[in-house]
Design a protein around this motif. Structure first.
Motif, PDB file in Angstrom:
ATOM      1  N   VAL A 203       0.835  -1.205   0.000  1.00  0.00           N
ATOM      2  CA  VAL A 203       0.000   0.000   0.000  1.00  0.00           C
ATOM      3  C   VAL A 203       0.869   1.254   0.000  1.00  0.00           C
ATOM      4  CG1 VAL A 203      -1.803   1.278   1.239  1.00  0.00           C
ATOM      5  CG2 VAL A 203      -1.879  -1.223   1.160  1.00  0.00           C
ATOM      6  N   THR A 204       1.936   1.263   0.784  1.00  0.00           N
ATOM      7  CA  THR A 204       2.793   2.462   0.806  1.00  0.00           C
ATOM      8  C   THR A 204       3.490   2.658  -0.538  1.00  0.00           C
ATOM      9  OG1 THR A 204       4.643   1.221   1.780  1.00  0.00           O
ATOM     10  CG2 THR A 204       3.167   2.354   3.298  1.00  0.00           C
ATOM     11  N   ASP A 205       3.802   1.567  -1.242  1.00  0.00           N
ATOM     12  CA  ASP A 205       4.398   1.694  -2.578  1.00  0.00           C
ATOM     13  C   ASP A 205       3.473   2.473  -3.511  1.00  0.00           C
ATOM     14  OD1 ASP A 205       6.744   0.394  -2.002  1.00  0.00           O
ATOM     15  OD2 ASP A 205       6.167  -1.523  -2.893  1.00  0.00           O
ATOM     16  N   VAL A 206       2.180   2.136  -3.469  1.00  0.00           N
ATOM     17  CA  VAL A 206       1.199   2.821  -4.323  1.00  0.00           C
ATOM     18  C   VAL A 206       1.079   4.283  -3.935  1.00  0.00           C
ATOM     19  CG1 VAL A 206      -1.231   2.924  -5.024  1.00  0.00           C
ATOM     20  CG2 VAL A 206      -0.105   0.721  -4.767  1.00  0.00           C
ATOM     21  N   ILE A 207       1.016   4.552  -2.637  1.00  0.00           N
ATOM     22  CA  ILE A 207       0.858   5.927  -2.159  1.00  0.00           C
ATOM     23  C   ILE A 207       2.052   6.782  -2.582  1.00  0.00           C
ATOM     24  CG2 ILE A 207       0.702   7.389  -0.104  1.00  0.00           C
ATOM     25  CD1 ILE A 207      -0.822   5.111   1.260  1.00  0.00           C
ATOM     26  N   ILE A 208       3.254   6.232  -2.480  1.00  0.00           N
ATOM     27  CA  ILE A 208       4.451   6.981  -2.867  1.00  0.00           C
ATOM     28  C   ILE A 208       4.430   7.292  -4.357  1.00  0.00           C
ATOM     29  CG2 ILE A 208       6.971   6.844  -3.088  1.00  0.00           C
ATOM     30  CD1 ILE A 208       6.902   5.156  -0.469  1.00  0.00           C
ATOM     31  N   THR A 209       3.948   6.345  -5.155  1.00  0.00           N
ATOM     32  CA  THR A 209       3.891   6.532  -6.598  1.00  0.00           C
ATOM     33  C   THR A 209       2.851   7.579  -6.991  1.00  0.00           C
ATOM     34  OG1 THR A 209       4.599   4.257  -7.001  1.00  0.00           O
ATOM     35  CG2 THR A 209       3.499   5.384  -8.813  1.00  0.00           C
ATOM     36  N   ARG A 210       1.681   7.588  -6.313  1.00  0.00           N
ATOM     37  CA  ARG A 210       0.563   8.417  -6.746  1.00  0.00           C
ATOM     38  C   ARG A 210       0.346   9.680  -5.907  1.00  0.00           C
ATOM     39  NH1 ARG A 210      -4.538   6.789  -6.618  1.00  0.00           N
ATOM     40  NH2 ARG A 210      -4.958   7.977  -8.507  1.00  0.00           N
ATOM     41  N   GLY A 211       0.919   9.709  -4.710  1.00  0.00           N
ATOM     42  CA  GLY A 211       0.601  10.788  -3.787  1.00  0.00           C
ATOM     43  C   GLY A 211       1.305  12.094  -4.080  1.00  0.00           C
ATOM     44  N   GLY A 212       0.618  13.205  -3.762  1.00  0.00           N
ATOM     45  CA  GLY A 212       1.223  14.520  -3.844  1.00  0.00           C
ATOM     46  C   GLY A 212       2.056  14.806  -2.603  1.00  0.00           C
ATOM     47  N   ASP A 213       2.626  16.001  -2.538  1.00  0.00           N
ATOM     48  CA  ASP A 213       3.545  16.334  -1.442  1.00  0.00           C
ATOM     49  C   ASP A 213       2.883  16.214  -0.068  1.00  0.00           C
ATOM     50  OD1 ASP A 213       5.487  16.821  -3.293  1.00  0.00           O
ATOM     51  OD2 ASP A 213       5.318  19.002  -3.243  1.00  0.00           O
ATOM     52  N   LYS A 214       1.637  16.679   0.051  1.00  0.00           N
ATOM     53  CA  LYS A 214       0.938  16.621   1.342  1.00  0.00           C
ATOM     54  C   LYS A 214       0.754  15.178   1.787  1.00  0.00           C
ATOM     55  CE  LYS A 214      -3.268  18.351   3.622  1.00  0.00           C
ATOM     56  NZ  LYS A 214      -4.545  19.093   3.397  1.00  0.00           N
ATOM     57  N   VAL A 215       0.388  14.323   0.856  1.00  0.00           N
ATOM     58  CA  VAL A 215       0.194  12.904   1.152  1.00  0.00           C
ATOM     59  C   VAL A 215       1.521  12.269   1.568  1.00  0.00           C
ATOM     60  CG1 VAL A 215      -0.371  10.665   0.135  1.00  0.00           C
ATOM     61  CG2 VAL A 215      -1.810  12.657  -0.358  1.00  0.00           C
ATOM     62  N   ILE A 216       2.580  12.550   0.830  1.00  0.00           N
ATOM     63  CA  ILE A 216       3.880  11.939   1.110  1.00  0.00           C
ATOM     64  C   ILE A 216       4.389  12.348   2.491  1.00  0.00           C
ATOM     65  CG2 ILE A 216       6.292  11.840   0.392  1.00  0.00           C
ATOM     66  CD1 ILE A 216       4.346  10.244  -1.361  1.00  0.00           C
ATOM     67  N   ARG A 217       4.188  13.607   2.842  1.00  0.00           N
ATOM     68  CA  ARG A 217       4.647  14.053   4.171  1.00  0.00           C
ATOM     69  C   ARG A 217       3.877  13.352   5.287  1.00  0.00           C
ATOM     70  NH1 ARG A 217       4.385  19.830   1.957  1.00  0.00           N
ATOM     71  NH2 ARG A 217       6.421  20.102   0.965  1.00  0.00           N
ATOM     72  N   ARG A 218       2.567  13.208   5.103  1.00  0.00           N
ATOM     73  CA  ARG A 218       1.789  12.512   6.139  1.00  0.00           C
ATOM     74  C   ARG A 218       2.227  11.058   6.237  1.00  0.00           C
ATOM     75  NH1 ARG A 218      -4.750  12.416   7.046  1.00  0.00           N
ATOM     76  NH2 ARG A 218      -4.271  14.422   7.987  1.00  0.00           N
ATOM     77  N   LEU A 219       2.458  10.419   5.106  1.00  0.00           N
ATOM     78  CA  LEU A 219       2.909   9.027   5.126  1.00  0.00           C
ATOM     79  C   LEU A 219       4.261   8.914   5.819  1.00  0.00           C
ATOM     80  CD1 LEU A 219       2.447   6.096   4.140  1.00  0.00           C
ATOM     81  CD2 LEU A 219       3.679   6.720   2.053  1.00  0.00           C
ATOM     82  N   ALA A 220       5.166   9.841   5.521  1.00  0.00           N
ATOM     83  CA  ALA A 220       6.494   9.805   6.146  1.00  0.00           C
ATOM     84  C   ALA A 220       6.413   9.986   7.661  1.00  0.00           C
ATOM     85  CB  ALA A 220       7.383  10.885   5.533  1.00  0.00           C
ATOM     86  N   LYS A 221       5.405  10.724   8.133  1.00  0.00           N
ATOM     87  CA  LYS A 221       5.222  10.934   9.576  1.00  0.00           C
ATOM     88  C   LYS A 221       4.605   9.723  10.265  1.00  0.00           C
ATOM     89  CE  LYS A 221       4.658  15.974   9.481  1.00  0.00           C
ATOM     90  NZ  LYS A 221       3.702  17.109   9.663  1.00  0.00           N
ATOM     91  N   ASN A 222       4.054   8.802   9.487  1.00  0.00           N
ATOM     92  CA  ASN A 222       3.385   7.630  10.042  1.00  0.00           C
ATOM     93  C   ASN A 222       4.439   6.619  10.495  1.00  0.00           C
ATOM     94  OD1 ASN A 222       1.917   5.302  10.560  1.00  0.00           O
ATOM     95  ND2 ASN A 222       0.551   5.552   8.809  1.00  0.00           N
ATOM     96  N   ALA A 223       4.712   6.613  11.776  1.00  0.00           N
ATOM     97  CA  ALA A 223       5.813   5.794  12.305  1.00  0.00           C
ATOM     98  C   ALA A 223       5.572   4.307  12.144  1.00  0.00           C
ATOM     99  CB  ALA A 223       6.036   6.119  13.781  1.00  0.00           C
TER     100      ALA A 223
END
Length: 380
Positions: A149-169
């Motif tokens: 799931v994170t692979d897909v999000i990284i591929t499709r997500g914008g900057d706001k999405v990527i930052r939130r994902l990166a904060k998800n410990a």
């Protein structure tokens, strides 16, 4: 005896309220007003919340069927309210949760996407692959996100999405996922800072990340990082400092003219790139990979001069180069220490596994990210 009595009592409590509102349900679905349907939806939900944890699968299915009938016929606000109430429940009706998660309106989908344990990894993957940025943002905050799931999000997500994902410990990243999210941190001080504080970031990627970081970002990371992370950051920064200043920017003018002419004459192919690499003409190799992939020369240059061999495989596969050409590039590229046979063997295995589709998709992502980065400059 006591357990048996409680089970029978629970069954009665579940069955009697459900059956007692069937007539009301029929009226609400067939002839009821919107307000009547919402009222009935709330009543059924209240019954489920009161007794749902004591229901068996068959009894939960009754509520599932009832609620699915109603939510298809109520307004967005009522569906959003239902989503908020059911999202925290481990025993929430399965079909209802799927229905709410796929809702196009993020006010309905958000709570179940972020919190419901009734959504499988497969469902999350499908939603992340097809829905928009708001849905990706909601999924990015979810606990224990799997790598697929994170692979897909990284591929499709914008900057706001990527930052939130990166904060998800608790989110887990594949090797490719981590490589791609670190690549996205180029020029993004906030994302560099977020990633630098993750305790699970591989050492090689932390080094790559800190090489791209401004001095102010490095200093802030050292100031706010917990002790264990701070020690690792300091160690990497010490290693970078010992390497000395970076080499001056190369001038690719002559190589660029030659390669573009070869492209016009349809002579820029695998054999041409192999010849460049065999003759150690790495200005030409760099420009050739840039032209074949429609990428900026400076992006390919960073890959060619970087310490990671695996990232070079991506534009090579996207350009449809054969392995002997790729191996020659890896063996002869200008690095302080040549690659050993074991590393080349791993690279060959990875190159065989890397599909043309995946490589081209990654290159398109790099192209898009580069254009987005340059948009503010164009406006000015």
């Amino acid at each position: 005896m006591r357990v048996s009595f409680n089970n029978q009592q629970a069954a009665l409590m579940a069955q009697q309220p459900a059956h007692s509102i069937i007539a009301e349900l029929e009226d609400a679905v067939r002839d009821g007003t919107s307000a009547k349907r919402v009222q009935t939806l709330r009543r059924v939900t209240d019954l489920f919340l009161n007794d749902g944890d004591r229901l068996n699968d068959e009894q939960v299915k009754v509520f599932d069927d009832v609620l699915c009938l109603l939510i298809a016929r109520v307004e967005t606000r009522a569906r959003a309210e239902l989503s908020k109430r059911l999202a925290p429940l481990d025993y929430a009706p399965f079909e209802v949760i799927q229905y709410l998660a796929w809702d196009d309106d993020i006010s309905v989908a958000a709570d179940v996407l972020t919190h419901s344990s009734r959504l499988s990894s497969e469902a999350l993957f499908a939603i992340a692959s097809t829905k928009g940025q708001d849905h990706l943002l909601a999924i990015s905050a979810r606990e224990n996100l799997p790598e697929a799931v994170t692979d897909v999000i990284i591929t499709r997500g914008g900057d706001k999405v990527i930052r939130r994902l990166a904060k998800n410990a608790t989110a887990r990243f594949s090797q490719d996922g981590y490589s791609n999210i670190v690549a996205r941190a180029e020029g993004d001080d906030e994302l560099i800072e977020i990633l630098g504080l993750r305790i699970d970031i591989p050492a090689k990627l932390l080094s790559e990340l800190l090489r791209r970081a401004k001095e102010a970002v490095r200093a802030r990371l050292l100031a706010i990082a917990p002790p264990a992370v701070r020690d690792e950051i300091q160690k990497v920064l010490n290693d970078i400092a010992q390497e000395g200043p970076a080499a001056p920017r190369r001038n690719y003018g002559v190589a660029e003219e030659l390669v573009k002419l070869m492209k016009q004459l349809n002579e820029l192919d695998d054999a041409a790139v192999y010849k460049f690499a065999e003759d150690s003409k790495f200005d030409e190799v760099t420009v050739a990979l840039a032209v074949l992939n429609d990428m900026p020369i400076e992006m390919i240059e960073r890959l060619m001069l970087g310490h990671r061999s695996d990232l070079i495989l991506i534009p090579c596969r996207s350009a449809r180069l054969n392995w002997p050409t790729v191996e020659t590039i890896l063996r002869k590229r200008p690095l302080p220490h040549p690659l050993d046979d074991a590393t080349l063997e791993v690279a060959q295995r990875d190159y065989r596994r890397l599909s043309l589709e995946t490589a081209q998709r990654t290159v398109r992502f790099w192209q898009l990210h580069n254009r987005i980065e340059k948009q503010p400059m164009a406006v000015e």
